[in-house]
Design a protein around this motif. Sequence first.
Motif: not given
Lengths: 349, 349
Positions: A242, A245, A273-275, B67, B262, B267-268, B270-274, B276
């Motif tokens: 994260e 990125l 990972v949020r970004n 960003e 999003q 960004w903090t 936002r929904e994190g993608v867990r 990956l």
Amino acid sequence: MADLVESKEWYLTAYCPEGVPTTDHLKLRTVPLSLDSDSIPDNHLVVETLLLSVDPYLRGRITGSLEGLFISQYQLNQAITAFAVVRVIRSKDSRYSEGDILLCPSSPVAEYAIVPSSQIARKIDTENGISLSDYLGALGVPGFAAWIGIEVLGDPKAGSNVFISAASGAVGMNAGQLARIRGCRVIGSTGSDDKVKLIKEEFGYDDGFNYNKETNYDAALNKYFPNGIDVYLDNVGGKMLEAVLNHVNKHARIPLCGMISQYNKVWTEREGVRNLLNMVGKEVRMEGFMLESYWHRFGDFAKDMERYIQEGKVKSKSKINIGIESFLESFNSLFSSSNIGKVVVQVKT
Amino acid sequence: MADLVESKEWYLTAYCPEGVPTTDHLKLRTVPLSLDSDSIPDNHLVVETLLLSVDPYLRGRITGSLEGLFISQYQLNQAITAFAVVRVIRSKDSRYSEGDILLCPSSPVAEYAIVPSSQIARKIDTENGISLSDYLGALGVPGFAAWIGIEVLGDPKAGSNVFISAASGAVGMNAGQLARIRGCRVIGSTGSDDKVKLIKEEFGYDDGFNYNKETNYDAALNKYFPNGIDVYLDNVGGKMLEAVLNHVNKHARIPLCGMISQYNKVWTEREGVRNLLNMVGKEVRMEGFMLESYWHRFGDFAKDMERYIQEGKVKSKSKINIGIESFLESFNSLFSSSNIGKVVVQVKT
């Protein structure tokens, strides 16, 4: 040698979906193995194991589910397997003789084993000045992973800014040196001040930081990458990915080699990972890879890497644990940040 | 026409880091514009705006920070710009005459404007049976994004399983049709039952689901992709992207076109993608893209797409809002799931 040997082997007693595997999951047992010629099938070899490669990806083979690494699962009550250097003690294949030292990508984690000769990757020339443990390190799984990550997917130009996590680990130490050979500026993150010193002094990293000390990764990357990151070889995932990125340059490449910080967690408990939106604006390419898809390149890799080792351009560190009994502890040490370089179990000499 | 016109324009009064932009950020004002020949520089045109393209990526131009989309920011107190169809009313470039209809990728969101002729993308042939709004849709920003996502980065084979989110949106409707032209099985997600019906009946999707009704995305993808997903064109990010990563096939490609779910969050938040890590085992390639890097392919795209439109292989829906006053409301409607197809503001006829 007697016609029957006793062989200690590690076998799977229960899958381990999360946490660190223990003797609840992997147990040692002693089994008899016949060396009688009649009991060895044609095109098979009986081998004694010299060295076993201890690699993080094995974690994916005992989760009991096809998720994450999507790697084939070890079978319950069967010996687990690993990349190994073995010595032939009986041969039923005319290409191999007793005493040959071989590289076997999927050999039982056992003192002795019968393996099909079709599974041998190569015969090892013991006279070329390369140590046997290098065949499991720079010339084995982690070296090949580093080579795919840097040479094939990352493909940095001279002068590119390259970041490598788990930089003093088995993949990281090789990846950093490969990127340096390409003329890149290479920075690594690792888990102690001693390791930072090591990657700079031994492996030629331009600089590095201790992620246990510089815990604000974003600030650290800001400091070490004033010109942004062009290639990030990700070995850890989670918060470090994260942070990266937020520092990627346009068209950065992120080969995903593994995510050791995430292996012992079920996926819903992993760090999100949020970004990822940054990947749109910076047109970043992130790509996962498994060695099995690149076996056709193994020859190219081995040729490059042997030359680099012989020329002194790629150096290695190994942690060699003695005795097959040490396999489970050696494996778990991968997740504790306690090692430097390649972890190997020496079974026989 | 008088030598001076009054022109209404939308200009930026404050950046909007999160949430939906309002008249606190974008305001309408009336400014005079001279049509006097002496006041028009050489190689410039005075144009009147016919149609304005309303696109989600503009959100990235008013955040006030580099960003996420990392796109150049609109300047405070200046008119904002958009992709537009314009008509020439004064020309200081011999290649263009009064009355010409032009496509301008960066035209002020104003009734009238002076634009450098170097910024014209193409002259529009008004006799070829293609509607002007199609030049902002199938032949404009969203059509080009769909084409890059499917033809260049996704590159699905006939029979591949393709998933498209925001499937009835401006990008989605074009992407689905392009994938169908390639012989793929195409499934879309969209925000209402009516839209699901539409993508199947009008845009040739094989099937689709309403993500507001089938809110367990993982179960939905399990149902609609029994054989997994080969290409996912991501327009939304967040939880849908995470769910997709649980259903990807080996070597799946995920072109990241945008992440509309999003955009209005810092960004903090936002929904994190867990998950990956799934990208490693499945060797998935995820790649963000911006149109600016593919302008050299615009000609190839336009040629393909014009033919598809003329042959009836690509159909479009537009939501046309009347009057420059409607621009802000039109823009915000992009984030409310209230539209079908391409959103356009018709300024003049």
